[in-house]
Design a protein around this motif. Structure first.
Motif, PDB file in Angstrom:
ATOM      1  N   UNK A   1       0.838  -1.204   0.000  1.00 54.73           N
ATOM      2  CA  UNK A   1       0.000   0.000   0.000  1.00 54.73           C
ATOM      3  C   UNK A   1       0.874   1.257   0.000  1.00 54.73           C
ATOM      4  N   UNK A   2       1.970   1.235   0.766  1.00 59.76           N
ATOM      5  CA  UNK A   2       2.863   2.398   0.832  1.00 59.76           C
ATOM      6  C   UNK A   2       3.566   2.622  -0.500  1.00 59.76           C
ATOM      7  N   UNK A   3       3.938   1.549  -1.177  1.00 58.81           N
ATOM      8  CA  UNK A   3       4.629   1.703  -2.457  1.00 58.81           C
ATOM      9  C   UNK A   3       3.679   2.202  -3.525  1.00 58.81           C
ATOM     10  N   UNK A   4       2.447   1.695  -3.528  1.00 60.73           N
ATOM     11  CA  UNK A   4       1.509   2.073  -4.580  1.00 60.73           C
ATOM     12  C   UNK A   4       0.923   3.471  -4.369  1.00 60.73           C
ATOM     13  N   UNK A   5       1.067   4.017  -3.189  1.00 63.50           N
ATOM     14  CA  UNK A   5       0.487   5.345  -2.923  1.00 63.50           C
ATOM     15  C   UNK A   5       1.360   6.464  -3.439  1.00 63.50           C
TER      16      UNK A   5
END
Length: 57
Positions: A53-57
């Motif tokens: 989630x952190x990478x895709x945000x």
């Protein structure tokens, strides 16, 4: 048949036999071990989901 292929083929079966033997010989400790493994697996999955989630945000 080469020894390495033989061991790698039967290793999962040996592991399963060992787990079943462990469950029948010491059920209380086996329950604690399985609970710990399940918690470790779910915590790891949760951390991985947060990472994705952190990478895709």
């Amino acid at each position: 048949m080469q020894p390495v292929k033989s061991v790698s083929r039967f290793l999962p079966t040996l592991l399963l036999i060992g787990i079943v033997f462990y469950i029948f010989t010491d059920p209380q400790s086996a329950a604690v071990a399985f609970k710990w493994a399940f918690q470790a697996l779910t915590d790891g999955a949760r951390q991985f989901a947060e990472f994705v989630k952190a990478i895709s945000a």
